[in-house]
Design a protein around this motif. Structure first.
Motif, PDB file in Angstrom:
ATOM      1  N   ALA A  20      -6.640  13.476 -13.761  1.00 23.42           N
ATOM      2  CA  ALA A  20      -5.504  12.744 -14.336  1.00 23.42           C
ATOM      3  C   ALA A  20      -5.884  11.290 -14.621  1.00 23.42           C
ATOM      4  CB  ALA A  20      -4.298  12.825 -13.401  1.00 23.42           C
ATOM      5  N   VAL A  21      -6.649  10.667 -13.728  1.00 27.94           N
ATOM      6  CA  VAL A  21      -7.099   9.286 -13.947  1.00 27.94           C
ATOM      7  C   VAL A  21      -8.037   9.231 -15.156  1.00 27.94           C
ATOM      8  CG1 VAL A  21      -8.551   7.459 -12.970  1.00 27.94           C
ATOM      9  CG2 VAL A  21      -6.704   8.441 -11.619  1.00 27.94           C
ATOM     10  N   ILE A  22      -8.936  10.192 -15.274  1.00 27.89           N
ATOM     11  CA  ILE A  22      -9.839  10.252 -16.425  1.00 27.89           C
ATOM     12  C   ILE A  22      -9.024  10.355 -17.717  1.00 27.89           C
ATOM     13  CG2 ILE A  22     -11.516  11.741 -17.621  1.00 27.89           C
ATOM     14  CD1 ILE A  22     -12.632  12.387 -14.760  1.00 27.89           C
ATOM     15  N   ASP A  23      -8.052  11.253 -17.728  1.00 32.80           N
ATOM     16  CA  ASP A  23      -7.224  11.443 -18.920  1.00 32.80           C
ATOM     17  C   ASP A  23      -6.464  10.176 -19.287  1.00 32.80           C
ATOM     18  OD1 ASP A  23      -8.121  14.072 -18.917  1.00 32.80           O
ATOM     19  OD2 ASP A  23      -6.255  14.890 -18.094  1.00 32.80           O
ATOM     20  N   GLU A  24      -5.869   9.525 -18.300  1.00 30.94           N
ATOM     21  CA  GLU A  24      -5.073   8.316 -18.572  1.00 30.94           C
ATOM     22  C   GLU A  24      -5.958   7.146 -18.997  1.00 30.94           C
ATOM     23  OE1 GLU A  24      -1.847   8.158 -18.857  1.00 30.94           O
ATOM     24  OE2 GLU A  24      -1.471  10.191 -18.145  1.00 30.94           O
ATOM     25  N   PHE A  78      -4.035   9.439  -3.529  1.00 33.86           N
ATOM     26  CA  PHE A  78      -3.868   8.496  -4.636  1.00 33.86           C
ATOM     27  C   PHE A  78      -5.211   8.316  -5.325  1.00 33.86           C
ATOM     28  CE2 PHE A  78      -5.205   5.834  -1.137  1.00 33.86           C
ATOM     29  CZ  PHE A  78      -6.013   4.867  -1.710  1.00 33.86           C
ATOM     30  N   ALA A  79      -5.147   7.870  -6.560  1.00 34.89           N
ATOM     31  CA  ALA A  79      -6.352   7.600  -7.342  1.00 34.89           C
ATOM     32  C   ALA A  79      -6.005   6.572  -8.405  1.00 34.89           C
ATOM     33  CB  ALA A  79      -6.874   8.875  -7.994  1.00 34.89           C
ATOM     34  N   TYR A 122      -2.707   4.077 -11.966  1.00 31.85           N
ATOM     35  CA  TYR A 122      -2.720   4.112 -10.498  1.00 31.85           C
ATOM     36  C   TYR A 122      -1.759   5.243 -10.160  1.00 31.85           C
ATOM     37  CZ  TYR A 122      -3.467   2.155  -5.841  1.00 31.85           C
ATOM     38  OH  TYR A 122      -3.864   1.958  -4.533  1.00 31.85           O
ATOM     39  N   LEU A 123      -2.294   6.374  -9.735  1.00 31.08           N
ATOM     40  CA  LEU A 123      -1.526   7.598  -9.575  1.00 31.08           C
ATOM     41  C   LEU A 123      -1.429   8.025  -8.117  1.00 31.08           C
ATOM     42  CD1 LEU A 123      -3.216   9.618 -12.470  1.00 31.08           C
ATOM     43  CD2 LEU A 123      -1.213   8.119 -12.595  1.00 31.08           C
ATOM     44  N   LEU A 147       1.183  22.827  -5.880  1.00 32.02           N
ATOM     45  CA  LEU A 147       0.532  21.526  -5.882  1.00 32.02           C
ATOM     46  C   LEU A 147       1.559  20.411  -6.010  1.00 32.02           C
ATOM     47  CD1 LEU A 147      -2.504  22.371  -8.138  1.00 32.02           C
ATOM     48  CD2 LEU A 147      -2.447  22.216  -5.653  1.00 32.02           C
ATOM     49  N   PRO A 148       1.225  19.253  -5.487  1.00 30.10           N
ATOM     50  CA  PRO A 148       2.148  18.119  -5.580  1.00 30.10           C
ATOM     51  C   PRO A 148       2.278  17.602  -7.002  1.00 30.10           C
ATOM     52  CG  PRO A 148       0.064  17.433  -4.669  1.00 30.10           C
ATOM     53  CD  PRO A 148      -0.004  18.925  -4.805  1.00 30.10           C
ATOM     54  N   ILE A 149       3.290  16.800  -7.213  1.00 27.06           N
ATOM     55  CA  ILE A 149       3.486  16.124  -8.488  1.00 27.06           C
ATOM     56  C   ILE A 149       2.520  14.935  -8.549  1.00 27.06           C
ATOM     57  CG2 ILE A 149       5.083  14.667  -9.798  1.00 27.06           C
ATOM     58  CD1 ILE A 149       7.357  16.424  -8.706  1.00 27.06           C
ATOM     59  N   VAL A 150       1.831  14.812  -9.646  1.00 27.98           N
ATOM     60  CA  VAL A 150       0.991  13.642  -9.885  1.00 27.98           C
ATOM     61  C   VAL A 150       1.794  12.720 -10.784  1.00 27.98           C
ATOM     62  CG1 VAL A 150      -1.153  12.781 -10.903  1.00 27.98           C
ATOM     63  CG2 VAL A 150      -1.162  14.906  -9.585  1.00 27.98           C
ATOM     64  N   ARG A 151       2.009  11.499 -10.305  1.00 32.29           N
ATOM     65  CA  ARG A 151       2.841  10.536 -11.035  1.00 32.29           C
ATOM     66  C   ARG A 151       2.292   9.136 -10.817  1.00 32.29           C
ATOM     67  NH1 ARG A 151       5.400   7.697  -7.258  1.00 32.29           N
ATOM     68  NH2 ARG A 151       6.079   8.696  -5.321  1.00 32.29           N
ATOM     69  N   ALA A 152       2.790   8.207 -11.616  1.00 29.65           N
ATOM     70  CA  ALA A 152       2.410   6.803 -11.460  1.00 29.65           C
ATOM     71  C   ALA A 152       2.909   6.283 -10.123  1.00 29.65           C
ATOM     72  CB  ALA A 152       2.998   5.973 -12.598  1.00 29.65           C
ATOM     73  N   ALA A 153       2.084   5.501  -9.471  1.00 29.61           N
ATOM     74  CA  ALA A 153       2.484   4.876  -8.208  1.00 29.61           C
ATOM     75  C   ALA A 153       3.606   3.880  -8.460  1.00 29.61           C
ATOM     76  CB  ALA A 153       1.298   4.165  -7.572  1.00 29.61           C
ATOM     77  N   LYS A 154       4.483   3.766  -7.480  1.00 30.52           N
ATOM     78  CA  LYS A 154       5.572   2.787  -7.520  1.00 30.52           C
ATOM     79  C   LYS A 154       5.401   1.855  -6.325  1.00 30.52           C
ATOM     80  CE  LYS A 154       8.477   6.567  -8.841  1.00 30.52           C
ATOM     81  NZ  LYS A 154       9.608   7.357  -8.445  1.00 30.52           N
ATOM     82  N   SER A 155       6.006   0.697  -6.412  1.00 28.03           N
ATOM     83  CA  SER A 155       5.882  -0.293  -5.344  1.00 28.03           C
ATOM     84  C   SER A 155       6.178   0.272  -3.954  1.00 28.03           C
ATOM     85  CB  SER A 155       6.777  -1.497  -5.654  1.00 28.03           C
ATOM     86  OG  SER A 155       6.594  -2.486  -4.682  1.00 28.03           O
ATOM     87  N   PRO A 156       7.249   1.062  -3.754  1.00 26.83           N
ATOM     88  CA  PRO A 156       7.511   1.603  -2.413  1.00 26.83           C
ATOM     89  C   PRO A 156       6.413   2.538  -1.889  1.00 26.83           C
ATOM     90  CG  PRO A 156       9.470   1.803  -3.790  1.00 26.83           C
ATOM     91  CD  PRO A 156       8.340   1.373  -4.689  1.00 26.83           C
ATOM     92  N   ASP A 157       5.585   3.094  -2.795  1.00 26.06           N
ATOM     93  CA  ASP A 157       4.492   3.967  -2.369  1.00 26.06           C
ATOM     94  C   ASP A 157       3.418   3.207  -1.600  1.00 26.06           C
ATOM     95  OD1 ASP A 157       5.623   6.200  -3.669  1.00 26.06           O
ATOM     96  OD2 ASP A 157       4.587   5.712  -5.560  1.00 26.06           O
TER      97      ASP A 157
END
Length: 187
Positions: free
Chosen positions: A117-121, A79-80, A67-68, A14-24
């Motif tokens: 992940a969004v629910i948890d955060e 994204f979510a 924002y993940l 599975l992919p890495i779930v991480r915070a979105a960054k501006s370049p995303d």
């Protein structure tokens, strides 16, 4: 799968779930643009460009909300995020979620990973309720995803969106976060 924004994680293939960054914003605009043009989940009619998406990412994160992205290494797969439900102050403990994955990644459980992940955060950020406003009552996959993660349907607005030459409903679903309404919020 609970993941912290400060420690992105990968589970198996599975992919890495991480915070979105501006370049995303470039790839998020591509993913979302496809859904705006081809789908009925979003009631937007014109896909926002990367500048608009970058502003949306900044607004959500500046509000202390998640924002993940699902980072597959070479590309983003989805994204979510959880944004404010409404702007009036009494709604400050309520968020609305959004989840989108690439067409190729649909049906692989990625939406569930992102939404959890969004629910948890959002819970960690002190929010107490999460609302899903699902475009198109025929969107069985999104309704099922939300139901699987503890949302219940609380109502439908009939024929409130006109897109692709169809009248579309909005389905409202809700779930408690943390203690929900069982006690007053922490101030």
């Amino acid at each position: 799968m609970t993941q912290s924004l400060s420690s992105p994680s990968r589970q198996g293939d599975l992919p890495i779930v991480r915070a979105a960054k501006s370049p995303d914003a470039v790839q998020i605009a591509e993913i979302y643009g496809y859904h705006v043009r081809e789908g009925r989940a979003s009631f937007e009619l014109t896909p926002p460009d990367r500048t608009e998406i970058a502003g949306r990412i900044e607004a959500v994160q500046s509000a202390g909300l998640p924002y993940l992205v699902a980072d597959g290494g070479d590309e983003l797969l989805g994204f979510a995020y959880a944004g404010p439900y409404r702007l009036r102050p009494a709604y400050r403990f309520v968020v609305e979620d959004s989840v989108y994955v690439t067409a190729e990644a649909q049906g692989r459980g990625l939406g569930r990973i992102l939404l959890q992940a969004v629910i948890d955060e959002a819970t960690a950020a002190g929010r107490r309720q999460m609302i899903a406003v699902i475009g198109d009552s025929a969107n069985a996959a999104s309704i099922r995803l939300h139901r699987t993660l503890g949302f219940t349907e609380i109502g439908r607005l009939r024929s409130v969106g006109w897109k692709h030459d169809l009248w579309l409903d909005s389905v409202f679903m809700q779930r408690a976060l943390g203690p929900g309404d069982s006690r007053p919020p922490d101030r």
